[in-house]
Each structure stands twice: as structure tokens, then as C-alpha cells.
Design a protein around this motif. Structure first.
Motif, PDB file in Angstrom:
ATOM      1  N   HIS A   1       0.484  -1.186   0.232  1.00 26.31           N
ATOM      2  CA  HIS A   1      -0.057   0.018   0.049  1.00 26.31           C
ATOM      3  C   HIS A   1       0.718   1.277  -0.170  1.00 26.31           C
ATOM      4  CE1 HIS A   1      -3.656   2.740   1.183  1.00 26.31           C
ATOM      5  NE2 HIS A   1      -1.867   3.704   1.904  1.00 26.31           N
ATOM      6  N   LEU A   2       2.156   1.007   1.018  1.00 25.08           N
ATOM      7  CA  LEU A   2       2.753   2.565   0.696  1.00 25.08           C
ATOM      8  C   LEU A   2       3.425   2.614  -0.260  1.00 25.08           C
ATOM      9  CD1 LEU A   2       4.053   1.991   5.266  1.00 25.08           C
ATOM     10  CD2 LEU A   2       2.231   3.406   3.370  1.00 25.08           C
ATOM     11  N   ARG A   3       3.484   1.270  -1.546  1.00 24.16           N
ATOM     12  CA  ARG A   3       4.528   2.355  -2.388  1.00 24.16           C
ATOM     13  C   ARG A   3       3.362   2.662  -3.991  1.00 24.16           C
ATOM     14  NH1 ARG A   3       7.016  -3.587  -3.551  1.00 24.16           N
ATOM     15  NH2 ARG A   3       9.194  -4.060  -2.379  1.00 24.16           N
ATOM     16  N   THR A   4       1.915   2.107  -3.748  1.00 25.03           N
ATOM     17  CA  THR A   4       1.278   2.638  -4.705  1.00 25.03           C
ATOM     18  C   THR A   4       1.129   4.211  -4.275  1.00 25.03           C
ATOM     19  OG1 THR A   4       0.347   0.466  -5.295  1.00 25.03           O
ATOM     20  CG2 THR A   4      -1.131   2.670  -4.752  1.00 25.03           C
ATOM     21  N   PHE A   5       0.410   4.853  -2.140  1.00 29.15           N
ATOM     22  CA  PHE A   5       1.007   6.224  -1.652  1.00 29.15           C
ATOM     23  C   PHE A   5       1.814   6.805  -2.864  1.00 29.15           C
ATOM     24  CE2 PHE A   5       2.039   8.540   1.508  1.00 29.15           C
ATOM     25  CZ  PHE A   5       0.787   9.724   1.968  1.00 29.15           C
ATOM     26  N   LEU A   6       2.740   6.206  -2.060  1.00 33.51           N
ATOM     27  CA  LEU A   6       4.403   7.291  -2.536  1.00 33.51           C
ATOM     28  C   LEU A   6       4.552   7.443  -3.981  1.00 33.51           C
ATOM     29  CD1 LEU A   6       6.696   8.542  -1.497  1.00 33.51           C
ATOM     30  CD2 LEU A   6       7.875   5.993  -2.407  1.00 33.51           C
ATOM     31  N   ARG A   7       3.936   6.841  -4.304  1.00 33.50           N
ATOM     32  CA  ARG A   7       3.856   7.085  -6.217  1.00 33.50           C
ATOM     33  C   ARG A   7       2.953   7.619  -7.056  1.00 33.50           C
ATOM     34  NH1 ARG A   7       6.047   4.594 -10.432  1.00 33.50           N
ATOM     35  NH2 ARG A   7       4.584   4.520 -13.147  1.00 33.50           N
ATOM     36  N   ARG A   8       1.929   7.716  -6.503  1.00 33.70           N
ATOM     37  CA  ARG A   8       0.282   8.833  -6.306  1.00 33.70           C
ATOM     38  C   ARG A   8       1.751   9.651  -6.155  1.00 33.70           C
ATOM     39  NH1 ARG A   8      -3.138   6.249  -3.685  1.00 33.70           N
ATOM     40  NH2 ARG A   8      -3.601   4.758  -5.242  1.00 33.70           N
ATOM     41  N   GLY A   9       1.829   9.723  -4.307  1.00 35.05           N
ATOM     42  CA  GLY A   9       2.358  11.757  -4.540  1.00 35.05           C
ATOM     43  C   GLY A   9       2.517  12.215  -5.280  1.00 35.05           C
ATOM     44  N   LEU A  10       3.928  11.526  -5.336  1.00 39.04           N
ATOM     45  CA  LEU A  10       4.999  11.745  -6.854  1.00 39.04           C
ATOM     46  C   LEU A  10       4.793  12.474  -7.784  1.00 39.04           C
ATOM     47  CD1 LEU A  10       8.124   9.483  -5.210  1.00 39.04           C
ATOM     48  CD2 LEU A  10       7.930  11.599  -4.338  1.00 39.04           C
ATOM     49  N   VAL A  11       4.027  12.060  -8.452  1.00 36.76           N
ATOM     50  CA  VAL A  11       3.421  11.880  -9.786  1.00 36.76           C
ATOM     51  C   VAL A  11       1.705  12.761  -9.733  1.00 36.76           C
ATOM     52  CG1 VAL A  11       1.531  11.196 -10.972  1.00 36.76           C
ATOM     53  CG2 VAL A  11       2.946   9.960  -9.995  1.00 36.76           C
ATOM     54  N   ASN A  12       1.000  13.603  -7.842  1.00 34.68           N
ATOM     55  CA  ASN A  12       0.611  14.493  -8.033  1.00 34.68           C
ATOM     56  C   ASN A  12       1.802  15.500  -8.612  1.00 34.68           C
ATOM     57  OD1 ASN A  12      -1.369  13.548  -8.369  1.00 34.68           O
ATOM     58  ND2 ASN A  12      -1.406  13.043  -6.335  1.00 34.68           N
ATOM     59  N   GLY A  13       2.697  15.897  -7.477  1.00 35.42           N
ATOM     60  CA  GLY A  13       3.906  16.813  -6.854  1.00 35.42           C
ATOM     61  C   GLY A  13       4.262  17.062  -8.271  1.00 35.42           C
ATOM     62  N   GLN A  14       5.066  16.200  -9.594  1.00 31.44           N
ATOM     63  CA  GLN A  14       5.036  16.217 -10.896  1.00 31.44           C
ATOM     64  C   GLN A  14       4.785  16.735 -11.472  1.00 31.44           C
ATOM     65  OE1 GLN A  14       6.239  12.267 -13.269  1.00 31.44           O
ATOM     66  NE2 GLN A  14       8.024  13.396 -13.428  1.00 31.44           N
ATOM     67  N   GLN A  15       2.935  16.795 -11.766  1.00 30.93           N
ATOM     68  CA  GLN A  15       2.058  17.399 -12.184  1.00 30.93           C
ATOM     69  C   GLN A  15       2.136  18.909 -11.664  1.00 30.93           C
ATOM     70  OE1 GLN A  15      -0.994  15.040 -12.409  1.00 30.93           O
ATOM     71  NE2 GLN A  15       0.524  13.410 -13.877  1.00 30.93           N
ATOM     72  N   ALA A  16       1.151  18.887 -10.739  1.00 28.58           N
ATOM     73  CA  ALA A  16       1.110  20.376 -10.258  1.00 28.58           C
ATOM     74  C   ALA A  16       2.234  21.255  -9.238  1.00 28.58           C
ATOM     75  CB  ALA A  16      -0.086  19.995  -8.498  1.00 28.58           C
ATOM     76  N   LEU A  17       2.956  20.221  -9.120  1.00 32.20           N
ATOM     77  CA  LEU A  17       4.203  21.433  -7.811  1.00 32.20           C
ATOM     78  C   LEU A  17       5.383  21.526  -9.177  1.00 32.20           C
ATOM     79  CD1 LEU A  17       3.937  20.075  -4.738  1.00 32.20           C
ATOM     80  CD2 LEU A  17       3.230  22.439  -5.342  1.00 32.20           C
ATOM     81  N   HIS A  18       5.704  20.925 -10.193  1.00 37.27           N
ATOM     82  CA  HIS A  18       6.964  20.403 -10.989  1.00 37.27           C
ATOM     83  C   HIS A  18       8.078  19.979 -10.030  1.00 37.27           C
ATOM     84  CE1 HIS A  18       4.533  23.105 -13.432  1.00 37.27           C
ATOM     85  NE2 HIS A  18       4.019  24.597 -12.589  1.00 37.27           N
ATOM     86  N   TRP A  19       8.242  18.601  -9.620  1.00 38.07           N
ATOM     87  CA  TRP A  19       8.839  18.451  -9.083  1.00 38.07           C
ATOM     88  C   TRP A  19       9.639  16.960  -9.977  1.00 38.07           C
ATOM     89  CZ3 TRP A  19       6.459  15.868  -4.200  1.00 38.07           C
ATOM     90  CH2 TRP A  19       6.308  16.317  -2.641  1.00 38.07           C
ATOM     91  N   GLN A  20      10.897  17.405  -9.990  1.00 36.95           N
ATOM     92  CA  GLN A  20      11.829  17.231 -10.716  1.00 36.95           C
ATOM     93  C   GLN A  20      12.068  16.049 -10.121  1.00 36.95           C
ATOM     94  OE1 GLN A  20      14.624  19.441 -11.566  1.00 36.95           O
ATOM     95  NE2 GLN A  20      14.214  21.180 -12.358  1.00 36.95           N
ATOM     96  N   ILE A  21      11.556  14.471 -10.817  1.00 36.39           N
ATOM     97  CA  ILE A  21      11.603  12.946 -10.804  1.00 36.39           C
ATOM     98  C   ILE A  21      12.013  11.946 -12.015  1.00 36.39           C
ATOM     99  CG2 ILE A  21       9.324  12.485  -9.763  1.00 36.39           C
ATOM    100  CD1 ILE A  21      10.255  11.022  -7.351  1.00 36.39           C
ATOM    101  N   VAL A  22      12.299  10.884 -11.733  1.00 32.99           N
ATOM    102  CA  VAL A  22      12.489   9.701 -12.328  1.00 32.99           C
ATOM    103  C   VAL A  22      11.521   8.375 -11.788  1.00 32.99           C
ATOM    104  CG1 VAL A  22      13.293   7.834 -13.698  1.00 32.99           C
ATOM    105  CG2 VAL A  22      14.438  10.221 -13.423  1.00 32.99           C
ATOM    106  N   LEU A  23      10.606   8.819 -12.079  1.00 32.47           N
ATOM    107  CA  LEU A  23       9.634   7.644 -11.317  1.00 32.47           C
ATOM    108  C   LEU A  23      10.309   6.071 -11.456  1.00 32.47           C
ATOM    109  CD1 LEU A  23       5.536   9.262 -12.313  1.00 32.47           C
ATOM    110  CD2 LEU A  23       7.536   9.502  -9.931  1.00 32.47           C
ATOM    111  N   PRO A  24       9.526   5.708 -10.208  1.00 29.37           N
ATOM    112  CA  PRO A  24      10.327   3.937 -10.962  1.00 29.37           C
ATOM    113  C   PRO A  24       8.938   3.418 -11.276  1.00 29.37           C
ATOM    114  CG  PRO A  24       9.485   4.007  -8.410  1.00 29.37           C
ATOM    115  CD  PRO A  24       9.506   5.753  -9.326  1.00 29.37           C
ATOM    116  N   PRO A  25       9.453   2.903 -12.192  1.00 26.45           N
ATOM    117  CA  PRO A  25       8.071   1.900 -12.873  1.00 26.45           C
ATOM    118  C   PRO A  25       7.048   0.694 -11.618  1.00 26.45           C
ATOM    119  CG  PRO A  25      10.305   0.338 -13.205  1.00 26.45           C
ATOM    120  CD  PRO A  25      10.617   1.658 -12.012  1.00 26.45           C
TER     121      PRO A  25
END
Length: 747
Positions: free
Chosen positions: A86-110
Motif C-alpha cells: 500500500h505504501l508503494r502505491t501511496f508514495l508513487r501517487r503522491g510523487l506523480v501529483n507533485g510532478q504535475q502540480a508542483l513541478h517536482w523533478q523526479i524519475v518515477l520508478p516503474p
């Protein structure tokens, strides 16, 4: 860190603190509270590594080393481990939201793909470890020979011998359940035999209670290599296996020592005794995950189910052992076809009374009619088609040896369910007219192998495409082999140059711009009923990947949303915001291609708002015509909607329009399904920068887990044509093996 200071992009779990919760509701609330505490702890640790990430500061950078350090911390925290998925999904979803809304620079894991019926998830790390696992198998095979490189002390060491057996039982015997390993030291005198079958009974009452698990009694049929190793094992030190923890420690230690021995650099590695208990368990669990991935990607599903103890007592066949022992693939022959030696060759049938061409043509048309399926009638059952063919078989050889033999060849395979009705019809129409045009039945008794080869060459000369030419040559070869046994035709091996050309995948696709052009043209003309139906068919094919037969067989109740059984008085803008799903299933007029083709699609995720509004508006129109009656079809030309529409009324015109827009004269409706598969792969692999897509949120990061599971991309089967074509278009590497129980489409 508390709820008030956390950025809203981190979707924390909802906790119901109502005082009236009891029973399962209270347990669910406690579970949600534990998940939320784990999420808060994860955000606190992430905020330490990257300040401002929890509160949502813009323009942050997240390196891969930072994420690796965060994951390493998770594996050291028991609270994180209990909720790791569950935490992997939670972390990935939050990082994606930050990448789209806050312009976070990140290479998302598969994302992690979890296959059904497999306890170990297929992680990207496990897939990347497959070459190492294959190398371990090669090194393991070297230890089976008498010239095993190693001192005599190593060869006789008890732990190495047991580790060698455990490795074999997993890599060759498919014993992927770690709970069974703990019982093997107590089963050395419990090998059962019956005729040529040998098995070991596990999870029985005779075994010690501390090695039991929540499993039903099962039988493990060891492979020959594991069985030989098991019979030559020295007795296990049962005095050191006095409880479950000590037994697991000793068994895992045996396997760890053997894996260390197989490693090329084992001199600098620590043995199992010097490893902490947690590290030892993590190493074995990761290796078991690699083994599970290896089995899942290579072997058929029924072997996976058997190795997991989820099927009954079934001994594996010789062909299955070939797949295991011969590098997991069936033996290959030099020729394309195995030489056929008939058991008893009959004398050539002598034609005494030549039938007229009209009689032969009537027989051929009767066979076509028996196999043909009219779109105006329900699909015939297997029993009905079989009865039709058997009634035509009597006397068919008396009229025509060629067509009668073709009927016998088709009927013999159709009776065994080796081919479908559509395949039988295709082979009949592909070979029937060609054989009638080139073969003179009055000369069959005097024809030799060279004469037949000349006839087959003449038939193949009329075929221009290399792939079709190769397929037809294969059909002629199999038909001639059947006639060798049926009518005593001479032995012949068809070997014609140029048949093994490169296959050209039938994977034409429609771009987003071309789809929008078609959509606009049909929307402007939707005042006509047939144009309106073509518009809805276009949406279902391009956005949902439906086959034309699946779309034709849709019933009104297959589209589900609030108020689906009645007429809703709502504007189109409101219909476009409804949460709707589409159920694809068989109907009396449409059979699914496979059992796995039954699926439920999230229309709200796949379609744009205006497309969903268009679909639901059409659905409401049909519901207004039929009322709340069930079993009414979505596409129909009659007022009662009791029968689906004849495709000849809409499909040719839609094909003509698609070919006008694309300029491709071979474009047809099924290529909309190819387009959906290709665009979906591009979205999930990140190769979608050249195309425009609707604002539906159709991204892996923005989709919920149930939504991802409902997409055809995550279904148990895969089309190599669509996958290979889409990957070649994106410049990707050669396709890796895909799970048998988890894939995209079947063409």
C-alpha cells in the motif's frame, strides 16, 4: 507532522472514528488507522531526506539515490513492512501529483505488477535478476557431474548437499512455497510410489506441528534431478530443528550457503552463520521472488498453479519435463514439419464415376454453409456445427476425393476442438477453390510426388504476400499429410524457396488527429441513425479497444451508471460526468474469442467527457425506445432492439470513411483495437510525446488500482502482434517474455 501541515497531494487514508463501530467495521477502522500512521511515518522520513516534500514546496528534486535510501529505511521498519504494498502505491501517487502540480523533478520508478495466484510480486528488480538466475541454473548443472569442481569436503558437506537439493526443487521442481521447505527434512522416509509415479506427501498430520502451515494436504511430484538428489541426501540434523524458527534458520542457511558457493565472487561473501536473521530472510525471499518470476514468465499457468499447490494431484507429462530440462522450451526439429509416417496407408482410391463440376461445387457450397455464421442468426454451437459436418461427410468422398478429404481433415480437428468454426471456414475457403482449380481428380491415382509439388507451386504462385504464402504452404502441407493416410497419396515434403520471409504484422493504427477528424465528421451527420451508430462504434473501438463482434453484441444493461435502467432527464454535460462502466460479455449473437475476453472497462477513465456524454446520450435514446426491458441490444435497426444490427448496414461505410481519412486502403475496424493497444502501451511506457490524448486522466500514476486491473492491458493474455508493433514504433528493445496469466490483448 500532522494532517493540517501535509500537502493535499498526499492522499492519506480515511479513518472512520465513529463510536458506533463494532465487529468488522471496527477492525477496518483499526486497519485504516495503522495504514495512516505508516503513511505519516513515511512522509516524516521523506521530509528528513528532502525538506519540504511533506508540506508541498514547489520545484523539489528527488534523486534515485534518495528513493533507494527511503526504500532501504522502509525494510528496516516493521510498521512499513506490514503495509509495504500500500505504501508503494501511496508514495508513487503522491510523487506523480507533485510532478504535475508542483513541478517536482523526479524519475518515477516503474509500478509493481502483482500477478494473481502468486504470493511473490513480479517486481522490476526480479525481472532484471533473471539473467543472474539463469546463470545460477547453469552453474548448478555443473555441480551435477562427477567432475564437480570443489574439495571433497565441499562435496560431502551436509549443508551444501541440502542446499543443492533445495535449489533443484525450486528451479526444476517448481517448489515455490517456502512453507514446504521446512517439511522436507522430515520427509526423507516418506517417498510414495505407484507404478511410474513418485511423490512426497506434504502438510500431513504425521509431520511435526511446528512445521505445519495453513495448507491442505498436497502431493509434490519431484522432477527426476531433484528426486535423485533427495534419495542421496545425508540425514538432516533433526536435533538442530527443534522448533519452527531453528528449522527455518537451518533450511535457509543451507540454501544461502549453496547460493554463495555458486557465486563467482563467493570468497568475499559472508556465509549464512554470519548473516543476521532479517538479512538472511530477505536474501532468500528475494531469490524466491526471482524464481517465481522465472517460472511465471516461461511456464504455462497450469504448472504454476500445480507448483503453488493450487491444483489437484496431477503428474506432469513427458512434454512438460522437456520444457523444464531442455532449457524451458520444447525440442526443435530441423524441418518445419515433423515427418509423417501413417500407421496404415490405404490403397489409392480409384475414381470409377466422375462427378460433374456442378455436383462438386454443390458439395463445396454445402460445407461452406455448414461452417458459415450469418450475422442475422445466433452463433451456432459446437454440437450443431459438428452434426452438420458429419451429415455431409457421408458420401462426400464418392463425389470428390479432394473436397471430401478436405472435409475429413477439418472435421477430425474440429471434433477434437483443435480449431474453431471460424478457422475451419477460413481454411476451407482458402484451400477449396484453389484445389478444385488446379487438381484433376481423374488423374489422382496416377499422380506422383513431383506432380503434387507442381500443383502446390501453381497454387502458391497466385499468392503475393510472403506471410499469406507461408501460411497457405503450411496448410497445404498438413492437408497432404492427412491425405497420405486417408487416400494413400505419395509422400511429399513441401519445400519452396521464399516461404520464410519476414512476417508483416497487421497492425495499422489510427492517430489521434485522424480519429478526431472521423469523430467530427460523424458527429455532424449523426442525425442519420446509421451515422450515429458509426460514431458510437468508432468511440468504442478507438477508446475501449472493442472488437466489432463485441460491440455488436452489447446490450443496454452492459453499460452501467446511475439510472441506467431508466430514462434520465439530464443535459449532456451532466451525463459526461457520470461514473460509468462497460461490461463486455458473450451474447446469443456474439461469442467472445476467449474466456479471458470477458472484462469490465471504466468508461469514465477511458473516454473524454464529451465522448462519454455522446455514448450515454445514445444509450438513453435506445432506453427511451425499449423501456426498462432487459436483453435489448445497444445497436439495432428495429424499434424493439430485440436483435442486433446487421453489420453490413454500417461497417462498409465506416471502413470507407476510415480509408478516406488515412489514405490506407487496408484500414478496417479492427485497426481501431490496434490503435487502442498501441496508445495504451505508449502511455504506460512514457512514449506519448508525439500524440495528443484527451484529458481523461488515463495515466498509470493517476489511475486507481481497481481501474488499472480492469484495463485489458492487465489481462492474462497478450498479442505479440500488437505488443511488438507498438514497441518497434517507439524504438524499444526486443520484447521481453510476458506473464501467461497477465497480458494485454488477444487479436
Amino acid at each position: 507532522m500532522n494532517d493540517a501541515t501535509i500537502w493535499t497531494g498526499w492522499s492519506l487514508s480515511y479513518v472512520d472514528n465513529s463510536p458506533g463501530n463494532h465487529g468488522h467495521q471496527k477492525r477496518h477502522a483499526n486497519r485504516a488507522k495503522q495504514r495512516k500512521n505508516a503513511e505519516l511515518a513515511l512522509l516524516t522520513q521523506l521530509d528528513k531526506l528532502q525538506p519540504g516534500s511533506g508540506t508541498g514546496q514547489p520545484s523539489l528534486q528527488f534523486s534515485q539515490e534518495l528513493l533507494a535510501e527511503l526504500e532501504q529505511w522502509q525494510w528496516t521498519d516493521p510498521q512499513q513492512i506490514s503495509h509495504i504494498k500500500h505504501l508503494r502505491t501511496f508514495l508513487r501517487r503522491g510523487l506523480v501529483n507533485g510532478q504535475q502540480a508542483l513541478h517536482w523533478q523526479i524519475v518515477l520508478p516503474p509500478p509493481v505488477l502483482t500477478l494473481p495466484a502468486i504470493s511473490n510480486p513480479l517486481t522490476p528488480q526480479a525481472c532484471s535478476s533473471l539473467p543472474s538466475f539463469r546463470k545460477q541454473i547453469q552453474l548448478f548443472v555443473a555441480t551435477l557431474y562427477p567432475t564437480w569442481s570443489g574439495s571433497q569436503r565441499e562435496q560431502v558437506a551436509i549443508k551444501l548437499r541440502w542446499g543443492q537439493f533445495l535449489f533443484s526443487s525450486v528451479a526444476l521442481g517448481g517448489l515455490l512455497d517456502a512453507a514446504t521447505w521446512l517439511q522436507l527434512p522430515f520427509c526423507q522416509d516418506k517417498v510414495q510410489r505407484w507404478q511410474d509415479q513418485v511423490w512426497i506427501e506434504l502438510f500431513t498430520a504425521e509431520l511435526p506441528e511446528y512445521v505445519q502451515a495453513k495448507r491442505a494436504p498436497r502431493h509434490w511430484f519431484p522432477d527426476p534431478v531433484s528426486l535423485i538428489l533427495f534419495k542421496h541426501l545425508p540425514p538432516a540434523p533433526l536435533d538442530r530443528c527443534h522448533d519452527r524458527d531453528s528449522t527455518r534458520r537451518w533450511v535457509y542457511g543451507c540454501l544461502q550457503d549453496f547460493l554463495t558457493y555458486l557465486s563467482d565472487s563467493h570468497q568475499g561473501q559472508a556465509n549464512a552463520h554470519s548473516l543476521p536473521r532479517r538479512q538472511l530472510h530477505q536474501n532468500i525471499e528475494q531469490w524466491l521472488c526471482d524464481a517465481t518470476t522465472y517460472w511465471q514468465l516461461v511456464l504455462p499457468p497450469f504448472l504454476i498453479e500445480h507448483s503453488r499447490g493450487q491444483s489437484g494431484v496431477t503428474a506432469w507429462t513427458t512434454s512438460c519435463w522437456h520444457r523444464i530440462l531442455e532449457k524451458k522450451c520444447p525440442p526443435q526439429t530441423k524441418t518445419h514439419e515433423v515427418p509423417f509416417v501413417p500407421a496404415s496407408v490405404q490403397a489409392p482410391i480409384k475414381v470409377t464415376q466422375v462427378a460433374t463440376g456442378e455436383q462438386i461445387q454443390q458439395l463445396y457450397n454445402a460445407i461452406k454453409k455448414a461452417l458459415h455464421h450469418s450475422s442475422k442468426q445466433p452463433d451456432p454451437t459446437h454440437k450443431t456445427v459438428h452434426h452438420r459436418l458429419r451429415s455431409l461427410k457421408e458420401g462426400a468422398l464418392e463425389i470428390s476425393i479432394v473436397i471430401g478429404g478436405l472435409l475429413d481433415w477439418i472435421l477430425s480437428r474440429y471434433s477434437k476442438k483443435e480449431i474453431r468454426r471460424s478457422t475451419a471456414y477460413q481454411e476451407l475457403t482458402s484451400l477449396g477453390q484453389s484445389l478444385l482449380a488446379e487438381l484433376d481428380e481423374t488423374m489422382l491415382a496416377d499422380m506422383e510426388a513431383a506432380d503434387f509439388e507442381t500443383v502446390y507451386e501453381a497454387i502458391l504462385d497466385h499468392v503475393t504476400k510472403p506471410q499469406t504464402r507461408s501460411q497457405k504452404a503450411h496448410q497445404l502441407r498438413r492437408y497432404h499429410l492427412h491425405m497420405m493416410q486417408l487416400a494413400g497419396w505419395p509422400s511429399l515434403h513441401i519445400s519452396i524457396d521464399g516461404l520464410n520471409g519476414a512476417q508483416q504484422a497487421d497492425a495499422n493504427i489510427l492517430t489521434e488527429e485522424e480519429y478526431q477528424c472521423l469523430y467530427s465528421a460523424l458527429q455532424q451527420a449523426k442525425g442519420d441513425l446509421y451515422c450515429h451508430i458509426q460514431l458510437i462504434l468508432l468511440i468504442l473501438g478507438f477508446r475501449c479497444g472493442l472488437r466489432i463482434s463485441e460491440a455488436r453484441g452489447l446490450r443496454l444493461e452492459d453499460i452501467h451508471y446511475r439510472g441506467t435502467l431508466g430514462v434520465i432527464d439530464a443535459p449532456a454535460s451532466k451525463l459526461g460526468r457520470l461514473n460509468a462502466t462497460l461490461l463486455v460479455r458473450r451474447s446469443p449473437f456474439s461469442r467472445l474469442k476467449t474466456d479471458n475476453a470477458k472484462r469490465q472497462l471504466p468508461l469514465s477513465q477511458l473516454l473524454a467527457n464529451h465522448e462519454l456524454a455522446e455514448l450515454l446520450s445514445y444509450h438513453q435514446q435506445q432506453r427511451h425506445r425499449t423501456g426498462a426491458q432487459r436483453g435489448r441490444y445497444l445497436f439495432a435497426s428495429e424499434a424493439s432492439n430485440s436483435r442486433p444490427i446487421d453489420l453490413e448496414l454500417v461497417q462498409p461505410a465506416l471502413h470507407h470513411l476510415m480509408r478516406q481519412v488515412t489514405g490506407d486502403h487496408e484500414m478496417r475496424y479492427h485497426h481501431l483495437r490496434h490503435s487502442f493497444a498501441t496508445h495504451l502501451v505508449q502511455l504506460f511506457t512514457g512514449h506519448h510525446h508525439h500524440s495528443r490524448y484527451p484529458a481523461t486522466g488515463l495515466l498509470p500514476s493517476a489511475m486507481t488500482a481497481p481501474c488499472r486491473d480492469s484495463l485489458p492491458m492487465f489481462h492474462p493474455r497478450v498479442s505479440s502482434v500488437e505488443r511488438d508493433y507498438s514497441q518497434s514504433q517507439n524504438g524499444l528493445a526486443m520484447p521481453t517474455p510476458v506473464p501467461h496469466s497477465a497480458t494485454m490483448f488477444t487479436t
